[in-house]
Design a protein around this motif. Sequence first.
Motif, PDB file in Angstrom:
ATOM      1  N   THR A 145       0.823  -1.194   0.000  1.00 17.30           N
ATOM      2  CA  THR A 145       0.000   0.000   0.000  1.00 17.30           C
ATOM      3  C   THR A 145       0.867   1.256   0.000  1.00 17.30           C
ATOM      4  O   THR A 145       1.978   1.259   0.535  1.00 17.30           O
ATOM      5  CB  THR A 145      -0.932   0.030   1.231  1.00 17.30           C
ATOM      6  OG1 THR A 145      -1.690   1.241   1.228  1.00 17.30           O
ATOM      7  CG2 THR A 145      -0.160  -0.070   2.525  1.00 17.30           C
ATOM      8  N   ASP A 146       0.338   2.328  -0.591  1.00 17.88           N
ATOM      9  CA  ASP A 146       0.977   3.638  -0.547  1.00 17.88           C
ATOM     10  C   ASP A 146       0.343   4.527   0.522  1.00 17.88           C
ATOM     11  O   ASP A 146       0.712   5.696   0.658  1.00 17.88           O
ATOM     12  CB  ASP A 146       0.852   4.351  -1.903  1.00 17.88           C
ATOM     13  CG  ASP A 146       1.788   3.758  -2.947  1.00 17.88           C
ATOM     14  OD1 ASP A 146       2.796   3.163  -2.550  1.00 17.88           O
ATOM     15  OD2 ASP A 146       1.485   3.886  -4.143  1.00 17.88           O
ATOM     16  N   SER A 147      -0.626   3.974   1.263  1.00 11.48           N
ATOM     17  CA  SER A 147      -1.376   4.765   2.231  1.00 11.48           C
ATOM     18  C   SER A 147      -0.650   4.840   3.574  1.00 11.48           C
ATOM     19  O   SER A 147      -0.286   3.816   4.155  1.00 11.48           O
ATOM     20  CB  SER A 147      -2.766   4.152   2.436  1.00 11.48           C
ATOM     21  OG  SER A 147      -3.415   4.739   3.543  1.00 11.48           O
ATOM     22  N   TYR A 148      -0.478   6.074   4.083  1.00 10.24           N
ATOM     23  CA  TYR A 148       0.160   6.308   5.379  1.00 10.24           C
ATOM     24  C   TYR A 148      -0.611   5.615   6.497  1.00 10.24           C
ATOM     25  O   TYR A 148      -0.034   4.968   7.365  1.00 10.24           O
ATOM     26  CB  TYR A 148       0.222   7.814   5.622  1.00 10.24           C
ATOM     27  CG  TYR A 148       0.855   8.264   6.910  1.00 10.24           C
ATOM     28  CD1 TYR A 148       2.231   8.470   7.005  1.00 10.24           C
ATOM     29  CD2 TYR A 148       0.078   8.514   8.038  1.00 10.24           C
ATOM     30  CE1 TYR A 148       2.812   8.904   8.187  1.00 10.24           C
ATOM     31  CE2 TYR A 148       0.656   8.956   9.218  1.00 10.24           C
ATOM     32  CZ  TYR A 148       2.020   9.143   9.292  1.00 10.24           C
ATOM     33  OH  TYR A 148       2.599   9.582  10.457  1.00 10.24           O
ATOM     34  N   THR A 149      -1.947   5.718   6.477  1.00  7.87           N
ATOM     35  CA  THR A 149      -2.767   5.135   7.547  1.00  7.87           C
ATOM     36  C   THR A 149      -2.903   3.622   7.393  1.00  7.87           C
ATOM     37  O   THR A 149      -2.979   2.899   8.397  1.00  7.87           O
ATOM     38  CB  THR A 149      -4.167   5.766   7.561  1.00  7.87           C
ATOM     39  OG1 THR A 149      -4.768   5.631   6.268  1.00  7.87           O
ATOM     40  CG2 THR A 149      -4.079   7.239   7.915  1.00  7.87           C
ATOM     41  N   PRO A 183       8.024   1.444   6.656  1.00  2.00           N
ATOM     42  CA  PRO A 183       7.577   1.554   5.258  1.00  2.00           C
ATOM     43  C   PRO A 183       7.374   2.986   4.799  1.00  2.00           C
ATOM     44  O   PRO A 183       7.439   3.258   3.599  1.00  2.00           O
ATOM     45  CB  PRO A 183       6.263   0.751   5.241  1.00  2.00           C
ATOM     46  CG  PRO A 183       5.860   0.606   6.654  1.00  2.00           C
ATOM     47  CD  PRO A 183       7.112   0.633   7.462  1.00  2.00           C
ATOM     48  N   ASP A 184       7.108   3.916   5.727  1.00  2.00           N
ATOM     49  CA  ASP A 184       7.059   5.328   5.337  1.00  2.00           C
ATOM     50  C   ASP A 184       8.421   5.771   4.806  1.00  2.00           C
ATOM     51  O   ASP A 184       8.517   6.488   3.807  1.00  2.00           O
ATOM     52  CB  ASP A 184       6.666   6.200   6.532  1.00  2.00           C
ATOM     53  CG  ASP A 184       5.216   6.019   6.950  1.00  2.00           C
ATOM     54  OD1 ASP A 184       4.434   5.474   6.150  1.00  2.00           O
ATOM     55  OD2 ASP A 184       4.877   6.415   8.082  1.00  2.00           O
ATOM     56  N   CYS A 185       9.488   5.362   5.509  1.00  2.00           N
ATOM     57  CA  CYS A 185      10.845   5.706   5.053  1.00  2.00           C
ATOM     58  C   CYS A 185      11.139   5.092   3.687  1.00  2.00           C
ATOM     59  O   CYS A 185      11.752   5.730   2.818  1.00  2.00           O
ATOM     60  CB  CYS A 185      11.877   5.214   6.074  1.00  2.00           C
ATOM     61  SG  CYS A 185      11.793   6.000   7.700  1.00  2.00           S
ATOM     62  N   ILE A 186      10.696   3.856   3.485  1.00  7.26           N
ATOM     63  CA  ILE A 186      10.927   3.172   2.212  1.00  7.26           C
ATOM     64  C   ILE A 186      10.128   3.844   1.098  1.00  7.26           C
ATOM     65  O   ILE A 186      10.629   4.044  -0.020  1.00  7.26           O
ATOM     66  CB  ILE A 186      10.560   1.683   2.337  1.00  7.26           C
ATOM     67  CG1 ILE A 186      11.481   0.990   3.344  1.00  7.26           C
ATOM     68  CG2 ILE A 186      10.638   0.991   0.975  1.00  7.26           C
ATOM     69  CD1 ILE A 186      11.080  -0.433   3.671  1.00  7.26           C
ATOM     70  N   ALA A 211      11.450   5.524  -2.344  1.00  3.64           N
ATOM     71  CA  ALA A 211      10.994   5.091  -3.661  1.00  3.64           C
ATOM     72  C   ALA A 211      10.463   6.255  -4.482  1.00  3.64           C
ATOM     73  O   ALA A 211      10.734   6.371  -5.677  1.00  3.64           O
ATOM     74  CB  ALA A 211       9.918   4.015  -3.511  1.00  3.64           C
ATOM     75  N   ALA A 212       9.698   7.146  -3.828  1.00  7.01           N
ATOM     76  CA  ALA A 212       9.151   8.300  -4.539  1.00  7.01           C
ATOM     77  C   ALA A 212      10.243   9.287  -4.926  1.00  7.01           C
ATOM     78  O   ALA A 212      10.176   9.926  -5.976  1.00  7.01           O
ATOM     79  CB  ALA A 212       8.099   8.990  -3.662  1.00  7.01           C
ATOM     80  N   ARG A 213      11.258   9.393  -4.077  1.00  6.33           N
ATOM     81  CA  ARG A 213      12.333  10.362  -4.312  1.00  6.33           C
ATOM     82  C   ARG A 213      13.305   9.893  -5.389  1.00  6.33           C
ATOM     83  O   ARG A 213      13.808  10.693  -6.189  1.00  6.33           O
ATOM     84  CB  ARG A 213      13.078  10.608  -3.001  1.00  6.33           C
ATOM     85  CG  ARG A 213      14.197  11.633  -3.049  1.00  6.33           C
ATOM     86  CD  ARG A 213      14.718  11.919  -1.648  1.00  6.33           C
ATOM     87  NE  ARG A 213      15.227  10.724  -1.017  1.00  6.33           N
ATOM     88  CZ  ARG A 213      16.503  10.328  -1.070  1.00  6.33           C
ATOM     89  NH1 ARG A 213      17.385  11.054  -1.750  1.00  6.33           N
ATOM     90  NH2 ARG A 213      16.900   9.232  -0.466  1.00  6.33           N
ATOM     91  N   THR A 214      13.586   8.580  -5.438  1.00  6.53           N
ATOM     92  CA  THR A 214      14.616   8.059  -6.341  1.00  6.53           C
ATOM     93  C   THR A 214      14.057   7.308  -7.537  1.00  6.53           C
ATOM     94  O   THR A 214      14.750   7.142  -8.535  1.00  6.53           O
ATOM     95  CB  THR A 214      15.564   7.118  -5.594  1.00  6.53           C
ATOM     96  OG1 THR A 214      14.851   5.935  -5.200  1.00  6.53           O
ATOM     97  CG2 THR A 214      16.144   7.791  -4.356  1.00  6.53           C
ATOM     98  N   LEU A 221       5.075  13.146   2.928  1.00  2.47           N
ATOM     99  CA  LEU A 221       5.004  11.964   2.076  1.00  2.47           C
ATOM    100  C   LEU A 221       4.090  12.198   0.876  1.00  2.47           C
ATOM    101  O   LEU A 221       4.398  11.803  -0.238  1.00  2.47           O
ATOM    102  CB  LEU A 221       4.509  10.771   2.893  1.00  2.47           C
ATOM    103  CG  LEU A 221       5.526  10.154   3.857  1.00  2.47           C
ATOM    104  CD1 LEU A 221       4.848   9.186   4.815  1.00  2.47           C
ATOM    105  CD2 LEU A 221       6.625   9.437   3.088  1.00  2.47           C
ATOM    106  N   SER A 222       2.968  12.860   1.112  1.00  2.00           N
ATOM    107  CA  SER A 222       2.045  13.164   0.020  1.00  2.00           C
ATOM    108  C   SER A 222       2.703  14.081  -1.004  1.00  2.00           C
ATOM    109  O   SER A 222       2.521  13.913  -2.223  1.00  2.00           O
ATOM    110  CB  SER A 222       0.769  13.811   0.560  1.00  2.00           C
ATOM    111  OG  SER A 222       0.078  12.936   1.418  1.00  2.00           O
ATOM    112  N   GLU A 223       3.459  15.039  -0.523  1.00  2.00           N
ATOM    113  CA  GLU A 223       4.115  15.993  -1.420  1.00  2.00           C
ATOM    114  C   GLU A 223       5.141  15.293  -2.315  1.00  2.00           C
ATOM    115  O   GLU A 223       5.186  15.542  -3.526  1.00  2.00           O
ATOM    116  CB  GLU A 223       4.798  17.072  -0.596  1.00  2.00           C
ATOM    117  CG  GLU A 223       5.532  18.112  -1.448  1.00  2.00           C
ATOM    118  CD  GLU A 223       6.245  19.146  -0.598  1.00  2.00           C
ATOM    119  OE1 GLU A 223       7.053  19.916  -1.161  1.00  2.00           O
ATOM    120  OE2 GLU A 223       5.983  19.208   0.633  1.00  2.00           O
TER     121      GLU A 223
END
Length: 448
Positions: free
Chosen positions: A143-147, A350-353, A357-360, A443-445
Amino acid sequence: MSQQSDRMSGTTGTLPTRVPAGYALGSLATGAFGTVPGLLLLPYLTDTLGIAAALAGVLVLAPKAWDVLLNPVVGRISDRAGTRRPFLLAGGLALAVLFAAIFAGPFRSGVPAALYVAFAFLTTATAFAFFQVPYVAMPAELTDSYTERTRLMTWRVAVLAVAILVSGALAPVIVNASGDGIAGHRWMGLFVAAVIAVGVLGVYVGTARAPLSVEGGSEPSLRAQLRVAASNDAFRGLLVCFVVQAAGIATMLAGVQYFATHVLKDEETGPTVLFACFVGPALLVMPLWKRVGQRSGKLRGYRISSSMFAAGAAVLLAAPVVPAVVVYLVTAVIGVGYAGQQVFGLAMLPDCIAYDAARTGRRQAGVFTGVWTAGETLGLALGPGVYAVVLAVFGYVSSTSGTVAQSSSARLGVLLGFTVLPAVLVAGALVFLRGYDLTPEKLSEVQS
């Protein structure tokens, strides 16, 4: 390919219940292996095989320290394979068989017994790496969801609590009921191996239709992946905090048998009651910690739960002069704190991961979790080793014929290693979270 299309992409909606439930079953395996060696291996070495406390500490530490080197490599392998589930099955079933071998006891004492346990523990730790690293990597790909990541970890830690309760509370009972000594430990090894096998098959079947997504290339080398992981400030701080706290928790875990025997004076039922008080409340407070995370955030929840654990451990310093019921109630408070630590720490990973993933735009969840599990394994291995050093410093006497009378100095070492040391490690580790800044907004940004 563009960075946006090349990165991992999982579902952002609510996961069907079968997914977190199926995934959580894997914690039967991780919980059993993470609990029982820390609880019984050191006493088995010192009080059944007659191995000196200092050497026993080395034997407990050295094989698991191997995973510090192995786990990132396993993560790299699973990243490049593009799938996690086959590793769960092969590594998990091997783990079950090899765990039983640790306590098979073909040699009853001396150097042969020490070497056998060291080798068996080394091979078991290797199998565990091939199960644990892909298993821990999966939430970032579900999942990509924070919650939803918090929801996944709530399920996982609930099952983890069951695994700790079943394996940790029943393992000493099985040893005693089966005649103690080597024979009792053999039956215990078979029981825990069965628990591990159930968890392995459960997660493998339960995630068969899970919406896993591992698209995107990885960094060209393990060194490059490790460099990226090290540059992630939030991950680095969270990792160091979790490792230090794992050492504190494992120190307390290693001292349960000694604490029950020499402080509570209840060798037979004390360890089981302590474990029930430690783990039982965790099953009840999962909804509470979930609400804390939703209202106050994961970071604040992590700090609150860690402080609760540390305060409870410090209070247990009074155990020799208070009724046993007070000790058990305080242990329950510690268990509530422990549950929160696990939920929030594992949900922040997983938030860190996902941020990476989004950054790189790269797929390297396996290496991140390989580094994470390597650190956690080191922390869990350091706990019994540190506790063994405390016992040796305070003059604990080992024996091949069970428990023997200990000096007042040795009993003090048992008490301090079980209370003050874990409290200091768990509370002190929070300093490493000062730079953690992965909020839902950030994370959303980065994912947009």
